[in-house]
Design a protein around this motif. Structure first.
Motif, PDB file in Angstrom:
ATOM      1  N   GLU A 114       0.926  -1.185   0.241  1.00 28.77           N
ATOM      2  CA  GLU A 114      -0.039   0.023  -0.396  1.00 28.77           C
ATOM      3  C   GLU A 114       1.051   1.260   0.096  1.00 28.77           C
ATOM      4  OE1 GLU A 114      -3.089   2.943   0.068  1.00 28.77           O
ATOM      5  OE2 GLU A 114      -3.385   0.670  -0.486  1.00 28.77           O
ATOM      6  N   LYS A 136      -9.862   8.433  -3.309  1.00 28.65           N
ATOM      7  CA  LYS A 136      -9.521   8.155  -1.809  1.00 28.65           C
ATOM      8  C   LYS A 136      -9.370   8.177  -0.946  1.00 28.65           C
ATOM      9  CE  LYS A 136     -11.434   3.124  -3.906  1.00 28.65           C
ATOM     10  NZ  LYS A 136     -11.159   1.256  -3.374  1.00 28.65           N
ATOM     11  N   ASP A 139      -8.956   6.889   5.034  1.00 30.58           N
ATOM     12  CA  ASP A 139      -9.543   5.862   5.761  1.00 30.58           C
ATOM     13  C   ASP A 139     -10.501   4.544   4.595  1.00 30.58           C
ATOM     14  OD1 ASP A 139      -9.518   6.591   8.931  1.00 30.58           O
ATOM     15  OD2 ASP A 139     -11.627   7.693   8.303  1.00 30.58           O
ATOM     16  N   GLU A 140     -11.172   5.090   4.259  1.00 35.86           N
ATOM     17  CA  GLU A 140     -11.280   4.445   2.980  1.00 35.86           C
ATOM     18  C   GLU A 140     -10.051   3.490   1.703  1.00 35.86           C
ATOM     19  OE1 GLU A 140     -14.173   4.491  -1.317  1.00 35.86           O
ATOM     20  OE2 GLU A 140     -13.637   6.486  -1.198  1.00 35.86           O
ATOM     21  N   ARG A 141      -9.131   4.038   1.959  1.00 37.65           N
ATOM     22  CA  ARG A 141      -7.575   3.224   1.379  1.00 37.65           C
ATOM     23  C   ARG A 141      -7.554   1.987   2.221  1.00 37.65           C
ATOM     24  NH1 ARG A 141      -3.717   7.018   1.560  1.00 37.65           N
ATOM     25  NH2 ARG A 141      -2.366   5.269   1.590  1.00 37.65           N
ATOM     26  N   MET A 142      -7.978   2.704   3.563  1.00 37.43           N
ATOM     27  CA  MET A 142      -7.488   1.355   4.787  1.00 37.43           C
ATOM     28  C   MET A 142      -8.304   0.189   4.971  1.00 37.43           C
ATOM     29  SD  MET A 142      -4.181   2.054   5.347  1.00 37.43           S
ATOM     30  CE  MET A 142      -3.856   2.625   4.049  1.00 37.43           C
ATOM     31  N   LYS A 143      -9.444   0.504   4.601  1.00 39.18           N
ATOM     32  CA  LYS A 143     -10.644  -0.332   4.651  1.00 39.18           C
ATOM     33  C   LYS A 143     -10.310  -1.932   5.317  1.00 39.18           C
ATOM     34  CE  LYS A 143     -15.151   1.518   3.303  1.00 39.18           C
ATOM     35  NZ  LYS A 143     -15.975   1.079   2.258  1.00 39.18           N
ATOM     36  N   LYS A 144      -9.310  -2.826   4.089  1.00 38.14           N
ATOM     37  CA  LYS A 144      -9.249  -3.669   4.282  1.00 38.14           C
ATOM     38  C   LYS A 144      -8.066  -3.572   4.962  1.00 38.14           C
ATOM     39  CE  LYS A 144      -7.396  -7.843   1.423  1.00 38.14           C
ATOM     40  NZ  LYS A 144      -6.704  -8.505  -0.008  1.00 38.14           N
ATOM     41  N   ASN A 146      -7.777  -2.546   7.944  1.00 36.83           N
ATOM     42  CA  ASN A 146      -7.910  -1.966   9.591  1.00 36.83           C
ATOM     43  C   ASN A 146      -8.910  -3.322  10.055  1.00 36.83           C
ATOM     44  OD1 ASN A 146      -6.903   0.471   9.772  1.00 36.83           O
ATOM     45  ND2 ASN A 146      -8.782   1.565   8.966  1.00 36.83           N
ATOM     46  N   LYS A 147      -9.351  -3.814   8.866  1.00 40.66           N
ATOM     47  CA  LYS A 147      -9.421  -5.379   9.144  1.00 40.66           C
ATOM     48  C   LYS A 147      -8.517  -6.012  10.335  1.00 40.66           C
ATOM     49  CE  LYS A 147     -13.169  -5.937   5.926  1.00 40.66           C
ATOM     50  NZ  LYS A 147     -13.537  -6.600   4.732  1.00 40.66           N
ATOM     51  N   THR A 152      -3.819   2.369  11.824  1.00 36.97           N
ATOM     52  CA  THR A 152      -3.237   2.645  10.751  1.00 36.97           C
ATOM     53  C   THR A 152      -3.025   3.568  10.712  1.00 36.97           C
ATOM     54  OG1 THR A 152      -5.238   2.599   9.278  1.00 36.97           O
ATOM     55  CG2 THR A 152      -3.714   0.521   9.363  1.00 36.97           C
TER      56      THR A 152
END
Length: 220
Positions: A114, A136, A139-144, A146-147, A152
């Motif tokens: 990333e 994006k 927060d949207e970039r980190m969606k995956k 952040n799971k 992050t």
């Protein structure tokens, strides 16, 4: 032809500057070989540049022993580059001298991917910040991611090709009243890191650092 000459000139500038700063890595005797090895967490990684590895190395040294970092690498850098002892520099020295020992950051492949992607996108578009080329937000970039990670954080730096300059610039964090970059590099809850250093349309070169906190335990 003029464009080719300009490109060659930029390339030579980067190569010369990287070479000069690479030769200025001082092996201070006050750091034990054990601590230096402990800080150099990216040393065995393939497809990671020397400067990218050294950025992680210097951040880890500052996290592991802030006071010793001040008296060695930061002092050496300030005397060589002659950066001013302004309020940002003085507050950094105070922060590092008072800081508790923090764990060294460990490389993670997904954070590298990333960070490299973001550095490439910013370089091609000539932009700065955390928003991607297709707009994006962070927060949207980190969606995956952040799971996987409880936290992050991202820091970006522009204009410096050598590792120590990149790290010192982010730690001093001049003209950023929140000191967000310094706080990120020295965040006690961050444990993992990825980095990408790539060319930049406007600033010649840019660095993206992506940090992850504790791993989220996956339950069946």
């Amino acid at each position: 032809m003029a464009r080719q000459i300009k490109s060659i000139g930029v390339l030579l500038f980067l190569v010369i500057n990287v070479s000069v700063f690479s030769q200025k890595i001082t092996p201070f005797n006050s750091w034990t070989s054990r601590d230096l090895a402990k800080a150099n967490t990216a040393r065995r990684l393939k497809d990671v540049s020397f400067q990218e590895k050294k950025v992680i190395f210097y951040i880890n040294l500052a996290r592991m022993n802030g006071a010793l970092f001040v008296d060695t690498y930061l002092k050496d850098y300030r005397e060589d580059v002659r950066i001013p002892k302004n309020k940002y520099y003085r507050s950094l020295v105070k922060t590092l001298r008072e800081q508790e020992t923090l764990p060294s950051l460990q490389p993670q492949e997904d954070l590298f991917k990333e960070a490299i992607k973001h550095a490439k996108e910013m370089g091609k578009t000539g932009k700065k910040g955390h928003r991607s080329a297709n707009h994006k937000g962070f927060d949207e970039r980190m969606k995956k991611l952040n799971k996987k990670y409880k936290k992050t954080k991202e820091s970006n730096q522009y204009g410096f090709p050598d590792a120590l300059s990149i790290v010192v610039d982010l730690l001093i964090d001049e003209d950023t009243e929140s000191l967000i970059h310094r706080k990120t590099l020295l965040h006690k809850d961050l444990k993992y890191v990825g980095i990408g250093i790539r060319s930049h349309k406007k600033y010649r070169i840019n660095t993206s650092l992506l940090f992850g906190g504790e791993l989220i335990e996956m339950t069946d």
